[in-house]
Design a protein around this motif. Structure first.
Motif, PDB file in Angstrom:
ATOM      1  N   PHE A   1       0.824  -1.205   0.000  1.00  0.00           N
ATOM      2  CA  PHE A   1       0.000   0.000   0.000  1.00  0.00           C
ATOM      3  C   PHE A   1       0.861   1.259   0.000  1.00  0.00           C
ATOM      4  O   PHE A   1       0.538   2.234  -0.677  1.00  0.00           O
TER       5      PHE A   1
ATOM      6  N   ILE B   1       0.758   4.403  -2.812  1.00  0.00           N
ATOM      7  CA  ILE B   1       0.673   5.846  -2.559  1.00  0.00           C
ATOM      8  C   ILE B   1       1.803   6.574  -3.284  1.00  0.00           C
ATOM      9  O   ILE B   1       1.578   7.585  -3.958  1.00  0.00           O
TER      10      ILE B   1
ATOM     11  N   ASP C   1      -7.010  13.973  -1.657  1.00  0.00           N
ATOM     12  CA  ASP C   1      -8.306  13.310  -1.475  1.00  0.00           C
ATOM     13  C   ASP C   1      -8.573  12.386  -2.663  1.00  0.00           C
ATOM     14  O   ASP C   1      -9.038  11.245  -2.492  1.00  0.00           O
TER      15      ASP C   1
ATOM     16  N   TRP D   1      -6.412   9.186  -2.318  1.00  0.00           N
ATOM     17  CA  TRP D   1      -6.919   8.242  -1.322  1.00  0.00           C
ATOM     18  C   TRP D   1      -8.196   7.567  -1.802  1.00  0.00           C
ATOM     19  O   TRP D   1      -8.378   6.354  -1.615  1.00  0.00           O
ATOM     20  N   ASN D   2      -9.091   8.335  -2.408  1.00  0.00           N
ATOM     21  CA  ASN D   2     -10.334   7.743  -2.910  1.00  0.00           C
ATOM     22  C   ASN D   2     -10.056   6.732  -4.016  1.00  0.00           C
ATOM     23  O   ASN D   2     -10.672   5.661  -4.069  1.00  0.00           O
TER      24      ASN D   2
ATOM     25  N   ASP E   1      -9.767   4.216  -0.149  1.00  0.00           N
ATOM     26  CA  ASP E   1      -9.892   4.585   1.263  1.00  0.00           C
ATOM     27  C   ASP E   1     -11.352   4.653   1.677  1.00  0.00           C
ATOM     28  O   ASP E   1     -12.170   5.289   1.008  1.00  0.00           O
ATOM     29  N   THR E   2     -11.694   4.011   2.777  1.00  0.00           N
ATOM     30  CA  THR E   2     -13.069   4.009   3.283  1.00  0.00           C
ATOM     31  C   THR E   2     -13.164   4.600   4.687  1.00  0.00           C
ATOM     32  O   THR E   2     -14.194   4.454   5.345  1.00  0.00           O
ATOM     33  N   SER E   3     -12.107   5.249   5.170  1.00  0.00           N
ATOM     34  CA  SER E   3     -12.135   5.804   6.530  1.00  0.00           C
ATOM     35  C   SER E   3     -13.238   6.843   6.655  1.00  0.00           C
ATOM     36  O   SER E   3     -13.532   7.593   5.717  1.00  0.00           O
TER      37      SER E   3
ATOM     38  N   ASN F   1      -9.210   9.678  10.973  1.00  0.00           N
ATOM     39  CA  ASN F   1      -8.186   9.186  10.055  1.00  0.00           C
ATOM     40  C   ASN F   1      -8.383   9.714   8.637  1.00  0.00           C
ATOM     41  O   ASN F   1      -7.421   9.825   7.872  1.00  0.00           O
ATOM     42  N   TRP F   2      -9.624  10.039   8.280  1.00  0.00           N
ATOM     43  CA  TRP F   2      -9.898  10.611   6.954  1.00  0.00           C
ATOM     44  C   TRP F   2      -9.097  11.906   6.792  1.00  0.00           C
ATOM     45  O   TRP F   2      -8.534  12.163   5.730  1.00  0.00           O
TER      46      TRP F   2
ATOM     47  N   LYS G   1      -4.962  11.243   7.116  1.00  0.00           N
ATOM     48  CA  LYS G   1      -4.397  10.652   5.896  1.00  0.00           C
ATOM     49  C   LYS G   1      -4.167  11.722   4.841  1.00  0.00           C
ATOM     50  O   LYS G   1      -3.120  11.771   4.196  1.00  0.00           O
ATOM     51  N   ARG G   2      -5.146  12.572   4.650  1.00  0.00           N
ATOM     52  CA  ARG G   2      -5.056  13.592   3.604  1.00  0.00           C
ATOM     53  C   ARG G   2      -4.102  14.713   4.002  1.00  0.00           C
ATOM     54  O   ARG G   2      -3.391  15.252   3.146  1.00  0.00           O
TER      55      ARG G   2
END
Length: 234
Positions: free
Chosen positions: A81, A85, A127, A130-131, A135-137, A141-142, A145-146
């Motif tokens: 993962f 990224i 964003d 991650w999408n 990413d499902t946070s 954490n949403w 992460k960003r």
């Protein structure tokens, strides 16, 4: 936005890019783009009311769309993962070949009056990454992460702007180091949660942060997210 309007905006943006090296993202560039594209200057101003800032923002968003196209075509099934990224960030940087246009945009968005727009664009890029990576946070954490990826992406772009190594090899090495820094931080957080003393100290802030929620996909208010107190009754 109608297809005709979208088409005109794309024509103006394409016509503007060759002028950026001379006039930056500016009123002059928009005027020259309108002339080259055969678009009435009044129409051009209506489509890009903030002239250079709007053009630079459109340029950045076009790069995001190209990145997403490349991510969709890429086979990343075998990648870790963290490597996904790094790969996505690299695709975003490689999505735009005109380094000078990016350099001019970075200078424009560094100005105090444009800093908010620049930050929003970088956040939007991260964003989107991650999408795209699934990413499902839906909690704090949403945001973290960003925010973390924004720092990695922003610093890597700045490094890339000054990099003259073959195939930007130094930039990709820099990116790998930044990703490694993030992974070390994640390990530190995990160790804190396991530590018998530090975990208790963190319990209070963690309880507060547990009420933070990611923005709803469809909401009536333009807010960055929500927070709800947790029900502590049993």
């Amino acid at each position: 936005m109608s297809g005709e309007t979208t088409g005109l905006k794309e024509q103006l943006l394409a016509a503007a890019i060759p002028h950026v090296v001379f006039d930056g993202w500016s009123e002059a560039t928009l005027a020259e783009a309108a002339k080259d594209a055969g678009v009435d200057p009044a129409v051009a101003k209506e489509l890009y009311p903030n002239a250079g800032v709007d053009l630079a923002a459109a340029f950045h968003k076009a790069g995001d769309q190209e990145m997403l196209r490349r991510i969709a075509e890429a086979d990343m099934a075998e990648l870790r993962f963290r490597d996904k990224i790094a790969f996505a960030v690299r695709l975003r940087i490689e999505a735009v070949e005109d380094k000078d246009a990016v350099r001019k945009g970075s200078a424009l968005f560094a100005l105090p009056q444009n800093a908010g727009t620049g930050s929003k664009l970088v956040w939007g890029t991260c964003d989107a990454i991650w999408n795209a990576l699934g990413d499902t946070s839906d909690d704090v954490n949403w945001y973290t992460k960003r925010a973390t990826l924004s720092g990695v992406y922003g610093s890597t772009v700045l490094y890339w702007l000054g990099d003259d190594s073959p195939d930007s090899a130094a930039t990709w090495a820099f990116l790998d180091r930044r990703i490694e820094n993030v992974m070390q931080f994640e390990k530190l957080k995990a160790n804190v949660r396991k530590h018998p003393v530090l975990s208790r100290l963190w319990a209070g802030p963690a309880a507060v942060l547990s009420g933070v929620k990611a923005p709803r996909k469809a909401r009536t208010q333009d807010l960055p997210g929500t927070w709800a107190p947790q029900d502590t009754t049993e």
